[in-house]
Design an enzyme around this catalytic site. Structure first.
Site: not given
Ligand SMILES: Nc1nc2c(ncn2[C@@H]2O[C@H](COP(=O)(O)OP(=O)(O)OP(=O)(O)O)[C@@H](O)[C@H]2O)c(=O)[nH]1
Ligand SMILES: *[C@@H]1O[C@H](CO)[C@@H](O)[C@H](O)[C@H]1NC(C)=O
Ligand SMILES: *[C@@H]1O[C@H](CO)[C@@H](O)[C@H](O)[C@H]1NC(C)=O
Ligand SMILES: *[C@@H]1O[C@H](CO)[C@@H](O)[C@H](O)[C@H]1NC(C)=O
Length: 445
Positions: A69, A71, A309
């Protein structure tokens, strides 16, 4: 090669995440766990003096998250754990949340820089976190605890049998471990494991718990079944939010103030390259988050389009909700025109090849590109925060579909007081038919 392995859990978690939000708001919102009261909020753990009540034992809650997973999902898990600690503190012992050091994140790929055992204080303002719930860094825990020993690790897991008869119920039970245990016994009978890169850390006991429900279902177990002083919940993301987007959620979220040095770098960059200052943009920020109550629409933001993005694993999966670079650039140009924005600031995890292509398609884009020294100082996590901070101050923001990185920017803009119309837009895939836009979650003060 690890790419696929990472992509899958991230997507699953992202969908559980939005599912959870929906689910909890309907079925569990009425659960008995309310926001902690003000006295509780301001009492600092180890120095707290509880005036009338009997002495409370000091206890430590530690946690860790599934290694792949990222940050920003980890920031979300922190909110769940803070909520659990508030519940625990309401009755019984004086629980303190121990902040899991940052490191070994899959996305933090800048080589040759030290990126493990990073304390929270490098990314967040600890004093701000403290106002919400008592927290300490891991090294402080070692010092207070008299050594790198954790009494009990509970590895959270789902139920092997899934949801029986398709019926959802909240439950928690001690069960045999389903997956291979990531801890092993050493010669002295202690358990060794990752422990955020602190090799000398060991646990006295490790057991597995199947849990299904919101974070505070662990409270009775931690209060009654387990009596030792320090307990670590591994795979803490298994637990859901107590009340997604409720007051307690937002209190914790608002308390996650970025470190001052990162904010200052972002502010300098805005002034220098984007003609953006808080005075002109109406984005005055208070270091004391309890005083930040900006009205929606009061923030104007800088004269630039902010873009997040997300690429890398988001494009390797050929997701239809993620645009081509060309599609993204067309959208950016049309937004700049529509909102009369002079500049475009792009935050992206695009690789070198895509970055070059993006620069070719959009030569005038502005990016935060740290020098080698700056990167060593801020690390990948700090650079990501600076990118988020700059995006959070844009006159208009567009993000990427179901990216927790984009979601955290939405929240930051909500705190600053932007008109939701300037925040909740995302890129659509080139051939995506129904391009559902992000949800506006209003702050509950
Ligand atoms: N500097 C920078 N880093 C980014 C950007 N987008 C993604 N990253 C990096 O890629 C990591 C992965 O994105 P995260 O959003 O943290 O990962 P996650 O929590 O799983 O979230 P998503 O995968 O985006 O849902 C980030 O922590 C950053 O290290 C960006 O725009 N700028
Ligand atoms: C906690 O203790 C109660 C009562 O002894 C027991 O019924 C329950 O199964 C225990 N729960 C866990 C998760 O160990
Ligand atoms: C380990 O923890 C479990 C669950 O709390 C407990 O039942 C067991 O007795 C503990 N084992 C040891 C050796 O302390
Ligand atoms: C910066 O913005 C101000 C007011 O918004 C404007 O008057 C000024 O011309 C801008 N400066 C540049 C260099 O674009």
């Amino acid at each position: 090669m690890a790419h696929r392995a990472v992509h899958i859990p991230v997507v699953i978690i992202a969908s559980i995440y939005s599912f959870t939000a929906f689910f909890l708001s309907i079925f569990i919102a009425c659960a008995a766990f309310e926001t902690v009261n003000a006295d509780n909020v301001f009492s600092a753990s180890h120095t707290a003096t509880v005036p009338i009540a009997a002495a409370r034992d000091l206890r430590y809650l530690l946690y860790d998250v599934n290694p792949p997973e990222g940050f920003n999902l980890r920031r979300d898990v922190y909110i769940r754990m803070a909520s659990l600690v508030k519940t625990l503190r309401k009755e019984g012992d004086d629980w303190v949340l121990v902040l899991p050091p940052w490191g070994r994140l899959y996305h933090w790929q800048s080589s040759n820089i030290h990126q493990i055992r990073i304390p929270w204080g490098e990314f967040f303002s600890l004093t701000s976190l403290q106002v919400n719930v008592p927290v300490i860094e891991y090294e402080e825990f070692i010092a207070e605890n008299g050594g790198p020993f954790i009494d009990q690790v509970l590895v959270l897991q789902n139920y092997a049998e899934g949801w029986t008869d398709g019926k959802w119920e909240e439950k928690v039970d001690e069960r045999p471990c389903i997956d291979k245990l990531m801890y092993s016994k050493d010669k002295q009978g202690y358990y060794r494991g990752w422990f955020w890169g602190y090799e000398e850390t060991r646990a006295r006991n490790v057991t597995c718990i199947s849990a299904q429900g919101h974070a505070s279902i662990m409270a009775p177990v931690l209060q009654r079944n387990i009596t030792v002083t320090s307990v670590m919940l591994d795979r803490a993301e298994t637990l859901l939010h107590d009340h997604y987007a409720g007051k307690d959620y937002w209190d914790t979220r608002r308390s996650m103030v970025f470190s001052k040095h990162l904010r200052l770098i972002g502010d300098d960059f805005r002034a220098k390259y984007l003609n953006s200052t808080d005075d002109r943009d109406h984005t005055i920020y208070s270091e004391d988050w309890t005083r930040m109550k900006a009205k929606l629409g009061s923030a104007k933001g800088g004269p630039y389009l902010g873009v997040h993005l997300r690429r890398k694993d988001f494009i390797w999966g050929h997701r239809e909700d993620v645009p081509s670079l060309k599609g993204a650039v067309n959208k950016m140009r049309s937004l700049m025109k529509k909102y009369k924005l002079e500049n475009v600031f792009v935050a992206t995890d695009a690789d070198e090849e895509e970055s070059k292509e993006l620069r070719r398609l959009l030569p005038d884009m502005v990016r935060f590109e740290p020098s080698k020294e700056d990167l060593e100082l801020f690390k990948d996590g700090g650079v990501a925060i600076i990118d988020q901070w700059i995006c959070a101050h844009a006159g208009f923001f567009i993000g990427t579909s179901v990216s927790t990185f984009s979601f955290r920017i939405h929240e930051e803009r909500e705190i600053l007081g932007f008109d939701p119309k300037a925040t909740y837009t995302r890129f659509c895939g080139d051939t995506e038919k129904e391009c559902e836009q992000p949800t506006h979650w209003k702050i509950v003060y």
